[in-house]
Design a protein around this motif. Structure first.
Motif, PDB file in Angstrom:
ATOM      1  N   SER A 137      37.329  34.651  41.109  1.00 17.20           N
ATOM      2  CA  SER A 137      37.300  36.114  41.242  1.00 17.20           C
ATOM      3  C   SER A 137      38.168  36.576  42.401  1.00 17.20           C
ATOM      4  CB  SER A 137      35.855  36.580  41.451  1.00 17.20           C
ATOM      5  OG  SER A 137      35.057  36.232  40.353  1.00 17.20           O
ATOM      6  N   PHE A 138      38.094  35.858  43.507  1.00 16.47           N
ATOM      7  CA  PHE A 138      38.897  36.181  44.686  1.00 16.47           C
ATOM      8  C   PHE A 138      40.385  36.092  44.363  1.00 16.47           C
ATOM      9  CE2 PHE A 138      39.384  35.122  49.504  1.00 16.47           C
ATOM     10  CZ  PHE A 138      40.061  36.314  49.675  1.00 16.47           C
ATOM     11  N   SER A 139      40.795  35.031  43.699  1.00 16.64           N
ATOM     12  CA  SER A 139      42.212  34.818  43.383  1.00 16.64           C
ATOM     13  C   SER A 139      42.739  35.901  42.453  1.00 16.64           C
ATOM     14  CB  SER A 139      42.404  33.432  42.746  1.00 16.64           C
ATOM     15  OG  SER A 139      41.945  32.411  43.602  1.00 16.64           O
ATOM     16  N   ILE A 140      41.959  36.246  41.433  1.00  9.05           N
ATOM     17  CA  ILE A 140      42.396  37.278  40.497  1.00  9.05           C
ATOM     18  C   ILE A 140      42.449  38.634  41.192  1.00  9.05           C
ATOM     19  CG2 ILE A 140      41.789  38.494  38.376  1.00  9.05           C
ATOM     20  CD1 ILE A 140      40.618  35.852  37.344  1.00  9.05           C
ATOM     21  N   TYR A 141      41.483  38.893  42.063  1.00 12.81           N
ATOM     22  CA  TYR A 141      41.467  40.138  42.844  1.00 12.81           C
ATOM     23  C   TYR A 141      42.753  40.274  43.647  1.00 12.81           C
ATOM     24  CZ  TYR A 141      39.817  43.542  46.347  1.00 12.81           C
ATOM     25  OH  TYR A 141      39.686  44.628  47.179  1.00 12.81           O
ATOM     26  N   VAL A 142      43.141  39.203  44.348  1.00 12.35           N
ATOM     27  CA  VAL A 142      44.356  39.230  45.169  1.00 12.35           C
ATOM     28  C   VAL A 142      45.595  39.390  44.297  1.00 12.35           C
ATOM     29  CG1 VAL A 142      45.783  37.897  46.772  1.00 12.35           C
ATOM     30  CG2 VAL A 142      43.295  37.895  47.023  1.00 12.35           C
ATOM     31  N   VAL A 386      55.242  45.860  51.859  1.00 12.43           N
ATOM     32  CA  VAL A 386      54.066  46.219  51.067  1.00 12.43           C
ATOM     33  C   VAL A 386      53.359  44.959  50.574  1.00 12.43           C
ATOM     34  CG1 VAL A 386      53.281  47.370  48.961  1.00 12.43           C
ATOM     35  CG2 VAL A 386      55.052  48.425  50.378  1.00 12.43           C
ATOM     36  N   PHE A 387      54.125  43.974  50.142  1.00 15.82           N
ATOM     37  CA  PHE A 387      53.553  42.706  49.674  1.00 15.82           C
ATOM     38  C   PHE A 387      52.727  42.047  50.770  1.00 15.82           C
ATOM     39  CE2 PHE A 387      53.788  38.085  49.411  1.00 15.82           C
ATOM     40  CZ  PHE A 387      53.366  37.827  48.115  1.00 15.82           C
ATOM     41  N   LEU A 388      53.269  41.988  51.976  1.00 12.81           N
ATOM     42  CA  LEU A 388      52.560  41.350  53.088  1.00 12.81           C
ATOM     43  C   LEU A 388      51.271  42.084  53.430  1.00 12.81           C
ATOM     44  CD1 LEU A 388      55.516  40.502  55.529  1.00 12.81           C
ATOM     45  CD2 LEU A 388      54.287  38.936  53.997  1.00 12.81           C
ATOM     46  N   ILE A 389      51.328  43.420  53.463  1.00 10.98           N
ATOM     47  CA  ILE A 389      50.149  44.189  53.863  1.00 10.98           C
ATOM     48  C   ILE A 389      49.081  44.163  52.768  1.00 10.98           C
ATOM     49  CG2 ILE A 389      49.350  46.537  54.389  1.00 10.98           C
ATOM     50  CD1 ILE A 389      51.906  46.949  55.947  1.00 10.98           C
ATOM     51  N   VAL A 390      49.484  44.187  51.506  1.00  9.33           N
ATOM     52  CA  VAL A 390      48.499  44.061  50.421  1.00  9.33           C
ATOM     53  C   VAL A 390      47.817  42.701  50.507  1.00  9.33           C
ATOM     54  CG1 VAL A 390      48.199  43.899  47.933  1.00  9.33           C
ATOM     55  CG2 VAL A 390      49.667  45.656  48.876  1.00  9.33           C
ATOM     56  N   LEU A 391      48.588  41.660  50.757  1.00 15.67           N
ATOM     57  CA  LEU A 391      48.021  40.315  50.871  1.00 15.67           C
ATOM     58  C   LEU A 391      47.026  40.243  52.029  1.00 15.67           C
ATOM     59  CD1 LEU A 391      48.024  37.381  49.890  1.00 15.67           C
ATOM     60  CD2 LEU A 391      49.923  36.937  51.466  1.00 15.67           C
ATOM     61  N   ALA A 392      47.426  40.758  53.189  1.00 13.65           N
ATOM     62  CA  ALA A 392      46.528  40.742  54.350  1.00 13.65           C
ATOM     63  C   ALA A 392      45.270  41.555  54.080  1.00 13.65           C
ATOM     64  CB  ALA A 392      47.264  41.286  55.577  1.00 13.65           C
ATOM     65  N   THR A 393      45.426  42.699  53.427  1.00 10.39           N
ATOM     66  CA  THR A 393      44.279  43.554  53.135  1.00 10.39           C
ATOM     67  C   THR A 393      43.305  42.875  52.182  1.00 10.39           C
ATOM     68  OG1 THR A 393      45.648  45.534  53.439  1.00 10.39           O
ATOM     69  CG2 THR A 393      43.578  45.802  52.242  1.00 10.39           C
ATOM     70  N   LEU A 395      42.920  39.684  51.595  1.00 12.07           N
ATOM     71  CA  LEU A 395      42.281  38.520  52.226  1.00 12.07           C
ATOM     72  C   LEU A 395      41.203  38.931  53.220  1.00 12.07           C
ATOM     73  CD1 LEU A 395      45.409  36.238  52.843  1.00 12.07           C
ATOM     74  CD2 LEU A 395      43.676  36.020  51.047  1.00 12.07           C
ATOM     75  N   LEU A 396      41.380  40.053  53.891  1.00 11.94           N
ATOM     76  CA  LEU A 396      40.411  40.481  54.904  1.00 11.94           C
ATOM     77  C   LEU A 396      39.266  41.292  54.315  1.00 11.94           C
ATOM     78  CD1 LEU A 396      42.767  41.542  57.856  1.00 11.94           C
ATOM     79  CD2 LEU A 396      41.221  39.584  57.793  1.00 11.94           C
ATOM     80  N   GLN A 397      39.525  42.038  53.243  1.00 15.04           N
ATOM     81  CA  GLN A 397      38.510  42.945  52.735  1.00 15.04           C
ATOM     82  C   GLN A 397      37.614  42.324  51.669  1.00 15.04           C
ATOM     83  OE1 GLN A 397      40.213  47.451  53.466  1.00 15.04           O
ATOM     84  NE2 GLN A 397      40.220  46.658  51.400  1.00 15.04           N
ATOM     85  N   TYR A 398      38.134  41.442  50.848  1.00 16.29           N
ATOM     86  CA  TYR A 398      37.322  40.932  49.736  1.00 16.29           C
ATOM     87  C   TYR A 398      36.060  40.210  50.192  1.00 16.29           C
ATOM     88  CZ  TYR A 398      36.017  38.781  45.336  1.00 16.29           C
ATOM     89  OH  TYR A 398      35.321  38.408  44.206  1.00 16.29           O
ATOM     90  N   ASN A 400      34.093  40.860  52.501  1.00 21.89           N
ATOM     91  CA  ASN A 400      33.095  41.810  52.997  1.00 21.89           C
ATOM     92  C   ASN A 400      32.655  42.726  51.859  1.00 21.89           C
ATOM     93  OD1 ASN A 400      31.568  43.754  54.316  1.00 21.89           O
ATOM     94  ND2 ASN A 400      32.957  43.922  56.050  1.00 21.89           N
ATOM     95  N   PRO A 401      31.412  42.622  51.400  1.00 20.18           N
ATOM     96  CA  PRO A 401      30.966  43.457  50.267  1.00 20.18           C
ATOM     97  C   PRO A 401      31.039  44.955  50.563  1.00 20.18           C
ATOM     98  CG  PRO A 401      29.398  41.689  50.724  1.00 20.18           C
ATOM     99  CD  PRO A 401      30.360  41.705  51.871  1.00 20.18           C
ATOM    100  N   LEU A 402      31.020  45.331  51.843  1.00 22.33           N
ATOM    101  CA  LEU A 402      31.035  46.751  52.192  1.00 22.33           C
ATOM    102  C   LEU A 402      32.392  47.404  51.995  1.00 22.33           C
ATOM    103  CD1 LEU A 402      28.863  46.744  55.439  1.00 22.33           C
ATOM    104  CD2 LEU A 402      28.337  47.975  53.332  1.00 22.33           C
ATOM    105  N   ILE A 403      33.469  46.652  52.140  1.00 18.05           N
ATOM    106  CA  ILE A 403      34.808  47.242  52.087  1.00 18.05           C
ATOM    107  C   ILE A 403      35.655  46.659  50.964  1.00 18.05           C
ATOM    108  CG2 ILE A 403      34.838  47.839  54.531  1.00 18.05           C
ATOM    109  CD1 ILE A 403      36.448  45.346  55.079  1.00 18.05           C
ATOM    110  N   ARG A 404      35.012  46.033  50.014  1.00 16.80           N
ATOM    111  CA  ARG A 404      35.739  45.418  48.907  1.00 16.80           C
ATOM    112  C   ARG A 404      36.216  46.463  47.907  1.00 16.80           C
ATOM    113  NH1 ARG A 404      32.315  40.913  46.134  1.00 16.80           N
ATOM    114  NH2 ARG A 404      32.566  40.055  48.247  1.00 16.80           N
ATOM    115  N   GLU A 405      35.477  47.537  47.780  1.00 20.63           N
ATOM    116  CA  GLU A 405      35.769  48.550  46.760  1.00 20.63           C
ATOM    117  C   GLU A 405      36.744  49.600  47.294  1.00 20.63           C
ATOM    118  OE1 GLU A 405      32.562  49.457  43.876  1.00 20.63           O
ATOM    119  OE2 GLU A 405      31.254  48.928  45.544  1.00 20.63           O
ATOM    120  N   PRO A 406      37.216  50.521  46.432  1.00 26.76           N
ATOM    121  CA  PRO A 406      38.118  51.595  46.893  1.00 26.76           C
ATOM    122  C   PRO A 406      37.472  52.451  47.978  1.00 26.76           C
ATOM    123  CG  PRO A 406      38.120  51.462  44.501  1.00 26.76           C
ATOM    124  CD  PRO A 406      37.034  50.547  44.978  1.00 26.76           C
TER     125      PRO A 406
END
Length: 734
Positions: A137-142, A386-393, A395-398, A400-406
């Motif tokens: 799930s994590f990999s597909i999310y990223v 944009v690619f780097l920041i999406v990747l960092a985001t 990896l850091l947000q998923y 945490n259940p509180l900040i995983r969603e929009p």
């Protein structure tokens, strides 16, 4: 005959002392006073007609502003509905898909399941996650996040344009030789929130193609994918840009607005209100936001039209019902408890935290934009950033259940009141109800707050449609909910709500409009005073760390010229300077001065030479001053009109012809006198600098003539960009 590039009203002004004026060039300033007089000519022409047809035309002209405002509001709501629906659906694709209809959001998919099952099923079976394990799930999310980020950035690249530099005029190198015109800068029209550029436009500057249909479409599509990545950005800023584009396109259908820069900006100010109205379901807050944060010129009639535009946008959006609730209020809450005097201290603490967050964010984001984005690989390949920041985001947000969603779902989850019956399934309430200790949950709240701060700093300013409002609200809600864990007798959701407002106030320095927006956003009228306390404290603390909010700093990073009258006057009042401080160097005055002989005509070759010198300076706001009888001012001829006269009208005349600049022309003469402004605004060189700042700011001048004390002789010319550059230098020095 050569076809004129001007309107009927401009042609009527050709014989007046105001002078005929062409359409504005790219990145030049509009002339507010000239456009005011131009509109007066138009009105007199219309109301001179006493026939029934003439009265009908006058009636339509009077109502056209209301018609345009209503149409803008309705169309903006339609675009916002499409973006909202698409963003909610695409964003959920990172987590899974609805087996009954892949174009349904997770919430709509589960709602449809509940409605057809008897008895209702507690677990949503129709929405299937992509992977059965956490790693899958994590990999597909990223992977989906990266795909959406690259798509959004690639769309944004389609709006690439080049603008002339807004650098300081009269620049010289070390040897005292005047520098050539600086190269134009690259700008991606659909990137960012668009609010700094809109402020620049409403301040009187012209940014070409920024409000075009292409930019509107790219902004809307790009915002869908940008929000769906899960990055720390929102679609609220882009909605303001979209509504302003819609305002420009609709207003351009009316000659009254299309041919007048001042009138057009009146309608754009009204259109801005619709953007925030549909973003938050806050029609009154949208009007106040346009007045407080964006508009430079906001008379009473603009207020009324903004009110109509915002109201129509809210009504249409409510009818379209993108949230499925049938309500405008996005995060409706009903805590059922009131606050006591002891809680005022907590609201003050939230305000202090919001001010510190906002001040730190503004400083670090400004440094990030000035440092990291100057690296060649980032500057030349914005999609890679944009690619780097999406990747960092991701990896850091998923984790945490509180900040995983929009971002909007994060706020909705954090504002929940755990005392209500329908909150039993909330992950937040389940953790707060634990009796075996909730330190893990507290850790997630603290981690989420810090992650939002760090990620928002590096995200704001990337080349995708993005806003900063939702991330700031997220961080504030996380911190408020965290603080609320140690305050008994009252729902922690209240502190999440007030904390969200405090953090956004620290970032944007909004006050009255933000307080109203929070009321309309939550429906909690009882908590207006806590919001006022936290917002005021946050603004005071943030101002102590730095006077400028995020949009002001973004203008500095982007290099857009903007005369901020409030901040500018503060810097000027600390300096004991006179207007003569802004006088151009002597060699500049020699280049732009025309000594008109008694015949009122000059050689064409001289004007051609002067035009080349003006063009080499790269300042399309510049022009020539006309003097007679020992430097006595006779008029001003702008570069745009000079170029048109020599290059277009001049085709009918020989190269050695003399050009009339003053007086009445005779048959067959090469006449440019109709382009000369015979009544430019004048100030004495010994006047306080505050005079010049007020005249440019309040009157909307393009240029200001400076005369010698006692004699009245012309000794200098100040253009708006020169004043802006001087004020920027003062600000950076301070």
């Amino acid at each position: 005959m050569v076809k004129s590039h001007v309107s009927v009203e401009e042609q009527a002004m050709a014989n007046s002392t105001i002078g005929e004026r062409l359409a504005y060039n790219d990145y030049t300033t509009i002339d507010w006073l000239h456009d005011l007089v131009k509109d007066s000519y138009r009105l007199r022409t219309i109301h001179d007609k006493k026939s029934i047809r003439g009265k009908a035309i006058a009636a339509f002209d009077s109502s056209s502003g209301w018609i345009a405002a209503a149409v803008i509001g309705a169309l903006t709501a339609c675009v916002a509905y499409i973006v909202d629906i698409c963003a909610a659906t695409v964003s959920d694709w990172k987590l899974g898909h609805c087996t009954s209809n892949p174009f349904l959001t997770r919430e709509a998919c589960c709602s449809s399941q509940t409605s057809i099952s008897e008895p209702p099923i507690t677990e949503c079976e129709l929405f299937k996650p992509w992977g059965s394990s956490y790693v899958a799930s994590f990999s597909i999310y990223v992977a989906f996040a990266l795909l959406f980020g690259i798509t959004s950035a690639s769309l944004t690249m389609l709006t690439k344009g080049e603008l002339p530099s807004a650098g300081s005029p009269d620049a010289k190198d070390e040897d005292g030789v005047e520098k050539t015109a600086p190269a134009g800068k690259i700008m991606y029209m659909a990137a960012g929130s668009g609010i700094p550029e809109i402020k620049t436009i409403l301040g009187g500057f012209v940014i070409p193609d920024f409000l075009s249909l292409k930019v509107l479409l790219v902004k809307a599509a790009g915002a869908v994918f940008a929000v769906s990545t899960g990055m720390c950005l929102g679609k609220e800023g882009p909605f303001v840009h979209i509504s302003t584009c819609m305002g420009y396109l609709v207003a351009s259908l009316f000659p009254k607005y299309r041919d007048n820069g001042r009138k057009m900006r009146e309608m754009l100010s009204a259109a801005c209100a619709a953007g925030l109205s549909v973003a938050f379901g806050a029609p009154i807050g949208g009007v106040l936001f346009s007045y407080e944060e964006i508009s430079t010129y906001f008379p009473r009639k603009v207020l009324w039209r903004a009110f109509l535009c915002s109201a129509v946008a809210a009504m249409v959006l409510k009818g379209l019902n993108p949230t499925g609730t049938g309500k405008l209020v996005l995060f409706e809450t009903n805590y059922g408890t009131s606050y006591g005097a002891v809680h005022y201290l907590v609201f003050v603490v939230l305000g202090i935290a919001g001010g510190i967050f906002g001040g730190v964010f503004c400083k670090l984001n400004f440094l990030w934009g000035k440092s990291f984005r100057k690296y060649a690989i980032i500057k030349n390949y914005p999609v890679f950033e944009v690619f780097l920041i999406v990747l960092a985001t991701a990896l850091l947000q998923y984790p945490n259940p509180l900040i995983r969603e929009p971002g909007d779902m994060i706020i909705k989850n954090l504002l929940v009141d755990c005392k209500t019956e329908d909150s039993a399934e909330s992950w937040v309430c389940q953790n707060e109800a634990r009796t075996d200790g909730n330190w893990e949950y507290i850790g997630w709240l603290a981690y989420g707050t810090l992650a939002k701060l760090a990620l928002t700093i590096i995200t704001f300013g990337i080349k995708v449609p993005s806003g900063v409002i939702i991330p700031a609200l997220d961080a504030g809600a996380l911190f408020g909910r965290l603080l609320g864990q140690w305050v008994g007798g009252i729902s922690p959701g209240i502190f999440a709500m007030v904390g969200a407002a405090a953090f956004l106030a620290g970032v944007s320095r909004m006050t009255i409009s933000l307080c109203v927006i929070m009321f309309e956003l939550t429906g909690e009228l009882e908590y207006v005073i806590p919001h006022m306390i936290a917002i005021l404290v946050a603004k005071w603390v943030a101002d102590a760390l730095g006077k400028e909010g995020v949009y002001d700093l973004a203008q500095n990073v982007l290099g857009h010229p903007f005369l901020d009258l409030d901040h500018s006057m503060g810097y000027i009042q600390l300096e004991d300077v006179l207007v003569e401080e802004l006088l151009p160097p002597q060699h500049t005055m020699e280049q732009i001065t025309i000594h008109v002989p008694a015949s009122n005509k000059v050689r064409r070759e001289l004007l051609e030479e002067k035009l080349v010198q003006l063009e080499s300076r790269g300042l399309m706001d510049a022009g020539l001053v006309l003097v007679q009888n020992g430097q006595m001012l006779q008029g001003y001829l702008a570069e745009g009109e000079l170029e048109f006269g020599l290059r277009e009208l001049g085709k009918l005349y020989p190269a050695d012809a003399e050009v009339r600049l003053l007086g009445d022309a005779e048959e067959g003469e090469f006449d440019l006198s109709s382009f000369v402004d015979r009544t430019p605004m004048v100030v004495c060189a010994k006047a306080p600098m505050e005079y010049a700042v007020e005249m440019f700011g309040k009157l909307g001048l393009r240029h200001l003539m400076v005369t010698e004390e006692g004699t009245g002789k012309l000794i200098g010319v100040i253009i708006k960009k020169r004043l802006v550059a001087y004020l920027d230098a003062l600000k950076h020095r301070g």
